[in-house]
Design a protein around this motif. Structure first.
Motif, PDB file in Angstrom:
ATOM      1  N   ARG A  86       0.856  -1.195   0.000  1.00 17.82           N
ATOM      2  CA  ARG A  86       0.000   0.000   0.000  1.00 17.82           C
ATOM      3  C   ARG A  86       0.891   1.243   0.000  1.00 17.82           C
ATOM      4  NH1 ARG A  86      -5.448  -0.691   0.664  1.00 17.82           N
ATOM      5  NH2 ARG A  86      -6.187  -2.615   1.632  1.00 17.82           N
ATOM      6  N   ASP A  87       0.436   2.268  -0.718  1.00 19.02           N
ATOM      7  CA  ASP A  87       1.207   3.506  -0.735  1.00 19.02           C
ATOM      8  C   ASP A  87       0.857   4.370   0.477  1.00 19.02           C
ATOM      9  OD1 ASP A  87      -1.223   4.744  -1.254  1.00 19.02           O
ATOM     10  OD2 ASP A  87      -0.810   5.074  -3.384  1.00 19.02           O
ATOM     11  N   ALA A  88       1.412   5.553   0.538  1.00 14.76           N
ATOM     12  CA  ALA A  88       1.209   6.423   1.703  1.00 14.76           C
ATOM     13  C   ALA A  88      -0.254   6.785   1.914  1.00 14.76           C
ATOM     14  CB  ALA A  88       2.045   7.704   1.533  1.00 14.76           C
ATOM     15  N   ASN A  89      -1.048   6.690   0.846  1.00  8.71           N
ATOM     16  CA  ASN A  89      -2.479   7.017   0.952  1.00  8.71           C
ATOM     17  C   ASN A  89      -3.340   5.778   1.170  1.00  8.71           C
ATOM     18  OD1 ASN A  89      -2.041   9.824   0.469  1.00  8.71           O
ATOM     19  ND2 ASN A  89      -1.791   9.360  -1.717  1.00  8.71           N
ATOM     20  N   GLY A  90      -2.693   4.620   1.347  1.00 13.44           N
ATOM     21  CA  GLY A  90      -3.439   3.394   1.612  1.00 13.44           C
ATOM     22  C   GLY A  90      -3.921   2.690   0.366  1.00 13.44           C
ATOM     23  N   LYS A  91      -3.507   3.160  -0.801  1.00 14.63           N
ATOM     24  CA  LYS A  91      -3.939   2.539  -2.054  1.00 14.63           C
ATOM     25  C   LYS A  91      -2.979   1.400  -2.416  1.00 14.63           C
ATOM     26  CE  LYS A  91      -5.324   3.816  -6.772  1.00 14.63           C
ATOM     27  NZ  LYS A  91      -6.706   3.347  -6.596  1.00 14.63           N
ATOM     28  N   VAL A  92      -3.535   0.296  -2.928  1.00 12.31           N
ATOM     29  CA  VAL A  92      -2.695  -0.827  -3.333  1.00 12.31           C
ATOM     30  C   VAL A  92      -1.802  -0.404  -4.490  1.00 12.31           C
ATOM     31  CG1 VAL A  92      -2.689  -3.164  -4.308  1.00 12.31           C
ATOM     32  CG2 VAL A  92      -4.356  -2.559  -2.551  1.00 12.31           C
TER      33      VAL A  92
ATOM     34  N   ARG B  56       3.178   1.369  -9.861  1.00 11.03           N
ATOM     35  CA  ARG B  56       1.882   1.647 -10.456  1.00 11.03           C
ATOM     36  C   ARG B  56       0.785   1.381  -9.433  1.00 11.03           C
ATOM     37  NH1 ARG B  56       1.474  -0.736 -15.513  1.00 11.03           N
ATOM     38  NH2 ARG B  56      -0.785  -0.722 -15.330  1.00 11.03           N
ATOM     39  N   THR B  57      -0.334   2.095  -9.580  1.00  9.44           N
ATOM     40  CA  THR B  57      -1.470   1.916  -8.683  1.00  9.44           C
ATOM     41  C   THR B  57      -2.652   1.258  -9.386  1.00  9.44           C
ATOM     42  OG1 THR B  57      -2.143   4.191  -9.151  1.00  9.44           O
ATOM     43  CG2 THR B  57      -0.842   3.812  -7.155  1.00  9.44           C
ATOM     44  N   THR B  58      -2.407   0.783 -10.573  1.00 11.92           N
ATOM     45  CA  THR B  58      -3.384  -0.064 -11.269  1.00 11.92           C
ATOM     46  C   THR B  58      -2.714  -1.408 -11.540  1.00 11.92           C
ATOM     47  OG1 THR B  58      -2.690   0.792 -13.425  1.00 11.92           O
ATOM     48  CG2 THR B  58      -4.582   1.863 -12.352  1.00 11.92           C
ATOM     49  N   GLU B  59      -3.510  -2.432 -11.740  1.00 15.41           N
ATOM     50  CA  GLU B  59      -2.959  -3.777 -11.907  1.00 15.41           C
ATOM     51  C   GLU B  59      -2.009  -3.838 -13.101  1.00 15.41           C
ATOM     52  OE1 GLU B  59      -5.299  -7.340 -11.270  1.00 15.41           O
ATOM     53  OE2 GLU B  59      -7.021  -6.078 -10.786  1.00 15.41           O
TER      54      GLU B  59
END
Length: 510
Positions: free
Chosen positions: A469-475, A484-487
């Motif tokens: 997870r990044d600093a904002n809690g996004k995978v 990347r934050t998309t698959e």
């Protein structure tokens, strides 16, 4: 209404089908004792003289080419028996070569027994039945076959009316010669497993074993061979065929020389002398204690022995657990156990397949639902890339073949850098709850060290995406120099299959 409709449809479908007969007099056969002569048994005795009490010896087979080379070496070196147990036998270059060499072995007096699951059996059944009837040393049995043959609609109707029984498949994979040397692991027979497919090839793993554990593997084969769920190949068809052996040999040689000449460029078509390779084997093996574990072939006696044993092993873990499973669908309880283990200071690493590196995109549709939970519970999660570096690609491709993508198929667990499981088991409901599985649990620090070195390369940023997870809690997915934050990229058709699967209540069948 539907309950009455299915039997009616089945009756209509069966009227145009070939139906397997019931066999009441299936002969019982058992493994032949290790012979006193022959390259395989002589090599095994040389290895076994180096072993301490209760030890066996092991060679990891990480490369596709060595996986096929060793199978050919064992077949060509056999003098008394060859026992092969598989889930899949795909027609192609590698299967033609192995079948041809097995027939050559039978011709020189070696007893050949091949046990294969029926789920994806693709064979000329009249010819196979005639071959088994004609050759005194060659026999095939089918595990849990549907009785309806040669009619897709009839077979589907049978599955619908007898789903619970036919849904249980034999996923075991063993390969034993002369009750002296065995191969256990994840590879079936098919071009994907041996670097010969141009669409995709597998990263896979087997282990070659010698020592007392081979007797256990051989006895395990006998248990399945003689079980009530196996059907004799001789009865697959009553159609007569003269000179089946010669017909098979001619057909196989023609296909190898004409259809698969390029794929088989690195392999001799006829029996070879492997004494030099076998002579080097004792020096290259790791020693340790081992247990062969398999589920029981009979439904009423199946206590999921393999799953229970692995759960006990992991319950005794101390510091680190490394898991590789291409199809990853652990239960809610298992995911919660990861959280508890991490709280107790246990490091858990998991490598599974990214969507484009997974040959079963339906599984991905349900894995996506638990991915974030695995990360949140403390597991270090990696997804294998379909475009690995040249070092890893060389384990999967065999020149001149270069596959469009590399997919993950290896199944292994390493606990505390000492105990290793290598076998057929995926961490998904089908493996854990439905199919029969098998594998070797090996207590050997040197083997675990070598296995971990290989796994480190698969886990590296060159070859897998690290999921976090990044600093904002996004995978997020991190690999090479990319975050990347998309698959990770995958073909639209695979994405569609994954999304549709995730909407369907089929998780317990995957």
């Amino acid at each position: 209404m539907i309950r009455h409709l299915i039997p009616a449809l089945a009756c209509i479908a069966l009227s145009a089908c070939t139906i397997l007969p019931k066999v009441e007099d299936k002969p019982v056969s058992h493994a032949i004792a290790a012979p006193q002569h022959g390259t395989a048994s002589t090599t095994s005795r040389r290895i076994n003289r180096q072993l301490a009490k209760d030890q066996s010896a092991f060679l990891l087979l990480e490369e596709a080419k060595e996986g096929l080379d060793w199978r050919l070496a064992l077949i060509d070196s056999a003098t008394s028996s060859i026992d092969i147990q598989l889930y899949l036998w795909h027609q192609g270059a590698s299967s033609s070569l192995i079948f041809f060499r097995a027939l050559q072995a039978a011709e020189r007096g070696v007893r050949v027994r091949i046990l294969v699951d029926d789920f994806l059996l693709n064979s000329n059944e009249p010819a196979l039945a005639a071959l088994c009837r004609e050759h005194p040393n060659f026999d095939v049995r089918i595990f849990n076959p549907g009785r309806v043959r040669n009619n897709s609609f009839g077979a589907l109707a049978e599955w619908a009316s007898n789903f619970r029984s036919l849904n249980r498949r034999m996923h075991n994979k063993t390969f034993t010669v002369d009750r002296s040397l065995s191969i256990v692991g994840g590879r079936n027979i098919g071009d994907h497993y041996y670097g010969m497919d141009r669409n995709y090839n597998f990263i896979d793993l087997d282990v070659l074993a010698s020592g007392p554990v081979v007797d256990d593997i051989s006895d395990g084969f006998d248990a399945f061979w003689n079980s009530s769920h196996t059907f004799p190949g001789t009865h697959l068809s009553s159609k007569r065929m003269d000179s089946a052996v010669q017909t098979y040999q001619t057909s196989l040689r023609t296909s190898m020389e004409e259809d698969f000449a390029e794929e088989l460029r690195n392999y001799p078509l006829d029996r070879q002398d492997w004494s030099r390779m076998l002579g080097k084997l004792p020096a290259g093996m790791h020693f340790g204690k081992a247990e062969f574990i398999q589920d029981h072939p009979e439904v009423h006696e199946d206590n999921r022995q393999l799953v229970r044993t692995l759960e006990e092993v992991q319950a005794r873990k101390q510091g680190e657990v490394t898991v590789v499973s291409p199809y990853l669908l652990p239960s809610d309880a298992s995911i919660e156990n990861i959280k508890n283990a991490e709280a107790n200071g246990v490091d858990i690493r998991i490598l599974t397949a990214s969507l484009e590196a997974n040959n079963q995109p339906l599984v991905d549709g349900h894995y996506r639902k638990i991915r974030a939970r695995l990360v949140d519970n403390g597991a270090e999660v990696h997804e294998f890339r379909p475009d690995p570096n040249p070092q890893v690609r060389a384990d999967a491709d065999v020149p001149p073949v270069v596959a469009k993508r590399i997919t993950l198929h290896a199944k292994t667990i390493v606990v505390d850098n000492r105990r290793s499981f290598i076998g057929s088991l995926n961490l998904d409901p089908r493996a854990l709850d439905i199919n029969t599985e098998s594998g070797l649990l090996i207590d050997s620090k040197p083997l675990a060290n070598e296995l971990n070195e290989w796994l480190e390369e698969l886990y590296s940023s060159d070859n897998s995406w690290a999921v976090s997870r990044d600093a904002n809690g996004k995978v997020q997915w991190q690999s090479r120099d990319t975050t990347r934050t998309t698959e990770p990229p995958a073909k639209w058709s695979r994405k569609l299959m994954s999304r549709i699967s995730g909407l369907l209540p089929i998780r317990d069948q995957l």
